[in-house]
Design a protein around this motif. Structure first.
Motif, short mmCIF file in Angstrom:
data_model
loop_
_atom_site.label_atom_id
_atom_site.label_comp_id
_atom_site.label_asym_id
_atom_site.label_seq_id
_atom_site.Cartn_x
_atom_site.Cartn_y
_atom_site.Cartn_z
N GLN A 117 45.80 24.87 31.53
CA GLN A 117 47.25 24.93 31.76
C GLN A 117 47.56 25.20 33.23
O GLN A 117 48.47 24.59 33.81
N LEU A 118 46.83 26.11 33.84
CA LEU A 118 47.07 26.45 35.24
C LEU A 118 46.72 25.28 36.15
O LEU A 118 47.46 24.96 37.09
N ARG A 119 45.59 24.63 35.88
CA ARG A 119 45.16 23.52 36.74
C ARG A 119 46.08 22.32 36.62
O ARG A 119 46.28 21.58 37.59
N ALA A 120 46.66 22.13 35.43
CA ALA A 120 47.57 21.01 35.24
C ALA A 120 48.89 21.23 35.98
O ALA A 120 49.55 20.26 36.39
N ALA A 121 49.28 22.49 36.16
CA ALA A 121 50.60 22.79 36.71
C ALA A 121 50.59 23.06 38.21
O ALA A 121 51.64 22.96 38.86
N LEU A 122 49.42 23.42 38.76
CA LEU A 122 49.38 23.89 40.14
C LEU A 122 48.26 23.22 40.93
O LEU A 122 47.22 22.84 40.36
N PRO A 123 48.41 23.13 42.27
CA PRO A 123 47.31 22.66 43.10
C PRO A 123 46.31 23.77 43.43
O PRO A 123 45.32 23.53 44.11
N SER A 124 46.57 24.97 42.97
CA SER A 124 45.75 26.13 43.30
C SER A 124 44.36 26.05 42.67
O SER A 124 44.17 25.42 41.63
N ARG A 125 43.42 26.72 43.33
CA ARG A 125 42.08 26.87 42.73
C ARG A 125 42.16 27.88 41.58
O ARG A 125 42.81 28.92 41.71
N VAL A 126 41.47 27.58 40.49
CA VAL A 126 41.40 28.48 39.34
C VAL A 126 39.93 28.82 39.10
O VAL A 126 39.10 27.92 38.92
N VAL A 127 39.62 30.10 39.14
CA VAL A 127 38.25 30.55 38.88
C VAL A 127 38.25 31.53 37.72
O VAL A 127 39.25 32.16 37.42
N VAL A 128 37.09 31.64 37.08
CA VAL A 128 36.96 32.46 35.88
C VAL A 128 36.07 33.66 36.20
O VAL A 128 34.93 33.50 36.63
N GLY A 129 36.62 34.86 35.96
CA GLY A 129 35.82 36.07 36.07
C GLY A 129 34.84 36.12 34.91
O GLY A 129 35.26 36.12 33.75
N ALA A 130 33.55 36.13 35.21
CA ALA A 130 32.57 35.92 34.16
C ALA A 130 31.35 36.82 34.34
O ALA A 130 30.81 36.93 35.44
N LEU A 131 30.92 37.42 33.23
CA LEU A 131 29.67 38.18 33.20
C LEU A 131 28.57 37.37 32.53
O LEU A 131 27.49 37.19 33.08
N GLY A 132 28.82 36.90 31.32
CA GLY A 132 27.79 36.22 30.54
C GLY A 132 27.65 34.75 30.85
O GLY A 132 28.52 34.13 31.47
N PRO A 133 26.55 34.13 30.40
CA PRO A 133 26.27 32.73 30.75
C PRO A 133 27.28 31.74 30.17
O PRO A 133 27.57 30.72 30.81
N ARG A 134 27.82 31.99 28.98
CA ARG A 134 28.77 31.03 28.41
C ARG A 134 30.09 31.04 29.19
O ARG A 134 30.67 29.96 29.43
N MET A 135 30.56 32.22 29.59
CA MET A 135 31.79 32.27 30.38
C MET A 135 31.55 31.71 31.78
O MET A 135 32.45 31.05 32.35
N ARG A 136 30.37 31.93 32.34
CA ARG A 136 30.08 31.35 33.65
C ARG A 136 30.05 29.83 33.57
O ARG A 136 30.55 29.14 34.46
N ARG A 137 29.48 29.30 32.51
CA ARG A 137 29.45 27.84 32.35
C ARG A 137 30.87 27.31 32.20
O ARG A 137 31.21 26.26 32.76
N LEU A 138 31.69 28.01 31.44
CA LEU A 138 33.08 27.59 31.29
C LEU A 138 33.77 27.52 32.65
O LEU A 138 34.51 26.57 32.94
N GLY A 139 33.56 28.55 33.48
CA GLY A 139 34.16 28.55 34.81
C GLY A 139 33.73 27.36 35.64
O GLY A 139 34.55 26.74 36.34
N ALA A 140 32.44 27.02 35.57
CA ALA A 140 31.93 25.90 36.36
C ALA A 140 32.43 24.56 35.83
O ALA A 140 32.73 23.65 36.62
N MET A 141 32.53 24.43 34.51
CA MET A 141 32.84 23.14 33.91
C MET A 141 34.33 22.91 33.64
O MET A 141 34.84 21.80 33.79
N ASP A 142 35.04 23.95 33.20
CA ASP A 142 36.43 23.79 32.78
C ASP A 142 37.44 24.31 33.80
O ASP A 142 38.64 24.11 33.61
N ALA A 143 36.97 25.00 34.83
CA ALA A 143 37.84 25.50 35.90
C ALA A 143 37.25 25.03 37.23
O ALA A 143 36.45 24.11 37.27
#
Length: 261
Positions: A117-143
């Protein structure tokens, strides 16, 4: 900054509640003058990081502005978008860090949806605060990348490489708590101890085989530690742990770090 730029971009981080808004404007102006990449503001329940960034934006022209990380269980993407619009934040300079907060079930889906939703609405960079490997992968792939924290240089380098391997161009930013003044040493110890008591961080430290104290920059050999961290990620965010919460101590932190980088 003195000398050529080597390794990661270097940014300054503060807690949202650490300074009055007028003081944030003064600090942001100095951070920009000193040549740092961005001012990051921790989002906390007792202060609005986006409002803090609005003060920083008004006092700067080029400085990147970043928040890390807004928990989407407390502030979903539509609310973030509404606040950004209401505050008239410069979205071309903005990095939005989001995370799961206290959510346990459905956290990956909730963060993925918010990132989209954020990436669709804004030109801003969106990053995911992540500890575990699944959330880190999400940040790399979906944000647009990941916001890492409380890591040793070696582990940070491995996690950044993993993000880059998952998607070329994924941005890897790393928060490192730093004290460069001997008078701030006790506050740095207290900060690490506080996070060691947070269950999610305690579990992550245990899984990685490290302690919070292993992941900070202390006044002694600060330059060497800075260089080690700059070799690991795309952006190193030095989360200021100054001698006190006053403006002068924060300005001193910025000046001292500038001389070390």
């Amino acid at each position: 900054m003195s000398g050529p730029s080597v390794g990661a971009a270097v940014s300054i981080g503060i807690a949202a509640a650490s300074l009055e808004l007028d003081d944030v404007a003064v600090l942001a102006h100095r951070v920009e003058q000193a040549g740092f990449t961005a001012l990051w503001v921790n989002d906390t329940p007792d202060a609005d990081a986006l409002a803090v960034l609005a003060s920083a934006a008004a006092a700067t022209a080029r400085l990147k502005l970043a928040v890390g990380a807004i928990p989407v269980d407390r502030r979903p993407a539509p609310a973030i978008l509404a606040d950004i619009a209401q505050l008239d934040l410069p979205t071309d300079r903005l990095t939005i860090g989001i995370g799961a907060g206290r959510m346990r079930r459905g956290a990956l889906q909730a963060v993925s949806t918010a990132a989209a939703q954020l990436r669709a609405a804004l030109p801003s960079r969106v990053v995911v605060g992540a500890l575990g490997p699944r959330m880190r992968r999400l940040g790399a792939m979906d944000a647009d990348g990941v916001l890492l924290s409380w890591l040793t240089p070696e582990i940070a380098a491995a996690q950044a490489r993993s993000a880059h391997d998952q998607r070329a161009g994924a941005h890897a930013a790393l928060y490192v708590r730093a004290a460069v003044d001997d008078d701030a040493r006790g506050r740095l110890v207290d900060e690490a101890a506080k996070y060691s008591r947070v269950p999610a961080y305690a579990a992550n430290f245990g899984a990685l085989g490290i302690t919070a104290q292993d992941t900070v920059i202390r006044p002694e050999r600060a330059a060497d530690r800075l260089a080690a961290y700059r070799a690991t990620v795309d952006e190193l965010v030095l989360r200021a742990v100054p001698a006190d919460d006053g403006l002068d101590a924060h300005l001193a932190f910025v000046n001292e770090v500038r001389d070390l980088v």
